[in-house]
Design a protein around this motif. Sequence first.
Motif: not given
Length: 196
Positions: A21-25, A27-32, A51-56, A60-71
């Motif tokens: 999943t991290w590899s997909t994020v 690749e799709t975020s094009n951070i290089g 974050i946008e790539s992780a959502c796609k 999941k929406p960004a608010d859910v991912i960010l709250e999960d990161i906090g947890t």
Amino acid sequence: MHGLVNRAIQCFLRDTYGSATWSTVVETSNIGFNDFEAMFVYPDSVTVAVIESACKTLGKPADVILEDIGTYLVTHPNTESLRRLLRFGGETFEEFLYSLNDLKGRAQLALADIEIPNLTVEETAPGAFSIGVDFSQPGYIYAVMGVLRTMADDYGALVYLERGAREGTVERIEVFLLEASFAEGRSFDLAARQGA
């Protein structure tokens, strides 16, 4: 955004959803690049792209991912040192809340260029608190909410959180402490050494 923040996002995605999943994020975020360096500072656009790539990728929406990161930041074994740092804020959840007023300053003593939200806590009624979250990037209020929910559990407190009004750059979290000793909290020994 400081590399520690980006590295935390990377570790959350990899530890929770796996390396593929991290590899997909990546690749799709094009951070290089594949890994964030903890001591570098990256343009905010890089963090937004991840974050946008992780959502796609996760659907999941960004608010859910960010709250999960906090947890994740205060529950995963790899981040136990952050939980310990936060527990030094006080013996009760209420004391912990008040300690958040000084969190940014304490963090910047260790890392002068770290970017974390400036938090201001005020009691608005007995057992009711309003936390101002002032940060250059909108939406990170959800990561703070994830930390707060998890720390309440850590202290054994029963709380209700809701997103409050936004005032300029300040987003608000309303915290209602319903019962300070609702359950037995996680054990915490101030004198314990990590790895001992």
